[in-house]
Write a protein that holds these residues in place. Structure first.
Motif, PDB file in Angstrom:
ATOM      1  N   GLN A 182      -3.825   1.109  -9.589  1.00 29.59           N
ATOM      2  CA  GLN A 182      -3.724   1.154  -8.129  1.00 29.59           C
ATOM      3  C   GLN A 182      -3.762   2.601  -7.677  1.00 29.59           C
ATOM      4  O   GLN A 182      -3.081   3.460  -8.238  1.00 29.59           O
ATOM      5  N   THR A 183      -4.571   2.859  -6.678  1.00 30.33           N
ATOM      6  CA  THR A 183      -4.661   4.203  -6.127  1.00 30.33           C
ATOM      7  C   THR A 183      -4.772   4.113  -4.612  1.00 30.33           C
ATOM      8  O   THR A 183      -5.296   3.123  -4.074  1.00 30.33           O
ATOM      9  N   GLY A 184      -4.237   5.134  -3.916  1.00 30.50           N
ATOM     10  CA  GLY A 184      -4.271   5.071  -2.468  1.00 30.50           C
ATOM     11  C   GLY A 184      -3.942   6.395  -1.811  1.00 30.50           C
ATOM     12  O   GLY A 184      -3.586   7.386  -2.469  1.00 30.50           O
ATOM     13  N   ASN A 201      -1.399   3.810   5.495  1.00 32.39           N
ATOM     14  CA  ASN A 201      -1.570   3.811   4.037  1.00 32.39           C
ATOM     15  C   ASN A 201      -2.703   2.857   3.679  1.00 32.39           C
ATOM     16  O   ASN A 201      -2.792   1.751   4.241  1.00 32.39           O
ATOM     17  N   ALA A 228       0.853  -1.192   0.000  1.00 36.26           N
ATOM     18  CA  ALA A 228       0.000   0.000   0.000  1.00 36.26           C
ATOM     19  C   ALA A 228       0.887   1.240   0.000  1.00 36.26           C
ATOM     20  O   ALA A 228       0.979   1.966   0.989  1.00 36.26           O
ATOM     21  N   ASN A 230       4.820   3.751  -8.365  1.00 34.64           N
ATOM     22  CA  ASN A 230       4.272   5.039  -8.797  1.00 34.64           C
ATOM     23  C   ASN A 230       5.442   5.898  -9.261  1.00 34.64           C
ATOM     24  O   ASN A 230       6.104   6.543  -8.435  1.00 34.64           O
ATOM     25  N   THR A 276       1.209   3.480  -2.986  1.00 32.25           N
ATOM     26  CA  THR A 276       1.014   4.349  -4.148  1.00 32.25           C
ATOM     27  C   THR A 276       1.156   5.823  -3.779  1.00 32.25           C
ATOM     28  O   THR A 276       1.667   6.622  -4.573  1.00 32.25           O
ATOM     29  N   ASP A 324      -4.597   1.356   0.013  1.00 28.67           N
ATOM     30  CA  ASP A 324      -4.637   1.329  -1.450  1.00 28.67           C
ATOM     31  C   ASP A 324      -5.782   0.454  -1.929  1.00 28.67           C
ATOM     32  O   ASP A 324      -6.197  -0.495  -1.245  1.00 28.67           O
TER      33      ASP A 324
END
Length: 555
Positions: free
Chosen positions: A377-379, A391, A44, A58, A46, A393
């Motif tokens: 993937q985004t977080g 964190n 996690a 990233n 990103t 994600d």
């Protein structure tokens, strides 16, 4: 009787396709051993990219690095794959239940049913690797696979908003071998699956104090190698055993016009077919030396206690080429050639466009266009206190793209000629193998705590969803729904040097009740492709343990 021949060869062709599918399925265990810090944070990261390996997680995170930097990663991975096979009540294949996988009776005791069932276990002996320079697999001694140092470099010229970098890493690297008498060899006696990114030119650009963007290009090597035994405990082969042991018993080894006319030559062989016999062995190796892909990332940090990031990893188109060899058992050769050697059998095979004779081995070249699925993937990163950070994600992978795999062969063969009768879209030199996979979403969680100014403690958790539908699960690919746990420690050696330590474990358990998956244990006359444990209950357990050390410094 003609159907027995068709079932055998169709099953062998399907096994060939399923074997190649295994190489791609291993991508379901992606992101496991790429960066030690990311590993210990449950991936996690990103919104909190880990040093130069932001290239993968990233690339916008490269913009946070200044000067000249080098990362060296050392990784050790240990694989434990276990399968358990048992017979449910009333287990039989066309009346036969003396399957040596689950039957404890003495072999060839003259009884066609099992009096003493057992639970059989399969495990792996060690790790296998595919070596590109020799184009072959190498079995390593029992113990973990150790890789390193895996280097990564970055540089940001003084006063520039651009940071440039490259890294070598392992998006996918797994392999194993079993003992030659292991009951799991019908799902792979020796397997090697690799995707190695050897060069990844990347750039991060700092738009302003809050926003960064980045991109990377991955140049990778992809390989699949497999050795595997084949059997087909199917009703058709159960009927073949009835013919061999009952009807043909008085005529064993004989050949005359009357027998050929009535029985299509099925009684010619000295050794006949049966549902529990090893019918053939497969050896296949394919690779692609240059398989490009790209990553695009964005990172927004409006406050020192909050950040958001996102990365898109493109699909990677791979055209793998290699060799295959099918070695037929004596029973398979004698049965096929017996039918083809009779007048009526040869005519029937000719009508179907099928060769009337098969040699001990079939060899040739094969190619496959495989697309490794895209992912997104985004977080976010949140620091509720000066020392504590969380964190979270969300991860998406486009496995729905794997509706089927298509293979092209350099020649027609008996196997492919028969497979085209059973597989829509297949021809005498092209095979289509259905998968019906599904895209997945899952969350990932990470936490860190600054114990002192030099020491940071880390932990991660990632519950992974399965891309494999329940009716396509098998012991060949035992990673389905999985839990990933990790711990780590970061130590600041001096103002320019950091050392990261991490340990993680991925666990996956699954139960495949009899007749529930048509990639492992389906029964029925039309389920030849590929169910080597038809009618049996199966349990699988996979454990992947990873340890790592990263050395990061500025020079």
């Amino acid at each position: 009787m003609k159907n027995n021949n068709k079932a055998l060869a169709c099953g062998l062709a399907a096994l060939l396709a399923g074997s190649f599918a295994t190489g791609a399925k291993a991508q379901l265990a992606n992101n496991l051993a790429i960066d030690v810090r990311a590993m210990s944070m449950g991936h996690a990261v990103t919104a909190d990219p880990p040093g130069i390996m932001a290239i993968h997680f990233n690339p916008a995170g490269l913009a946070k690095l200044d000067g000249r930097r080098v990362d060296l990663q050392f990784l050790a991975a240990d694989f434990s794959l276990n399968s358990e096979f048992s017979a449910p009540p009333d287990y039989n294949v066309f009346g036969f239940s003396d399957d040596p996988v689950v039957c404890n009776d003495a072999p060839n005791d003259g009884v066609d049913f099992c009096r003493d069932f057992k639970t059989a276990n399969s495990t792996i002996e060690g790790i296998s690797l595919y070596v590109p320079f020799i184009n072959d697999t190498v079995d390593l001694p029992p113990g973990p696979l150790i890789a390193g140092p895996l280097p990564a470099f970055s540089i940001r010229p003084a006063g520039s908003k651009f940071t440039f970098g490259t890294a070598t890493y392992l998006p996918m690297a797994a392999g194993f071998y079993r003992d030659e008498d292991d009951v799991g060899n019908f799902m792979g006696e020796r397997v090697a699956l690799e995707r190695i990114t050897y060069l990844s030119p990347s750039v991060g650009y700092r738009v302003n104090d809050e926003l960064s963007i980045g991109a990377s290009i991955g140049m990778s090597f992809q390989a699949v190698a497999l050795e595997q035994d084949f059997r087909a405990p199917n009703e058709l082969l159960g009927f073949a055993r009835v013919l061999d042991e009952s009807i043909c018993a008085p005529f064993k080894g004989e050949s005359n016009i009357a027998l050929d006319l009535i029985l299509f030559g099925i009684c010619r062989p000295e050794e006949g077919l049966g549902p529990f016999k090893n019918l053939a062995s497969l050896d296949v190796k394919m690779d692609q030396r240059f398989s490009p892909s790209y990553n695009l990332g964005v990172l927004w940090e409006p406050h020192e206690r909050f950040a958001w990031g996102a990365v898109y990893r493109s699909a990677a188109k791979t055209h793998m080429r290699g060799d295959y060899k099918i070695s037929y058992s004596n029973a398979a050769q004698e049965t096929i050639n017996g039918i083809g050697g009779s007048a009526t059998g040869a005519i029937a095979l000719a009508v179907l466009g099928i060769p009337s004779r098969v040699a001990a081995e079939e060899v040739g070249r094969v190619s496959m266009d495989l697309t490794m699925p895209a992912s997104f993937q985004t977080g976010i990163k949140i620091r509720p206190t000066e020392r504590l950070q969380f964190n979270v994600d969300a991860v998406w992978a486009d496995y729905k793209e794997w509706d089927s795999f298509d293979f092209t062969f350099d020649r027609s063969s008996a196997v492919l000629s028969l497979a085209r009768l059973f597989s829509p879209g297949s021809t005498s030199s092209r095979l289509s193998y259905p998968l019906n996979y599904q895209s997945t979403w899952n969350l990932a969680f990470g936490a860190s705590y600054d114990l002192t100014g030099r020491i940071q403690l880390r932990a991660g958790y990632e519950p992974r969803a399965s891309a494999i539908p329940e009716d396509r699960r098998s012991p060949m690919v035992p990673i389905n729904e999985a839990k990933y746990y990790s711990l780590g420690l970061g130590y600041k050696w001096d103002k320019d040097t950091d050392i990261d330590l991490g340990i993680a474990q991925l666990r996956s358990k699954d139960e495949i009740p009899a007749n529930s998956s048509c990639a492992a244990n389906c029964t029925g006359i039309d389920n030849v492709v590929y169910n080597p444990y038809a009618g049996l209950d199966i349990k699988t357990e996979a454990t992947v343990t990873i340890m790592g050390l990263a050395f990061r410094t500025r020079f």
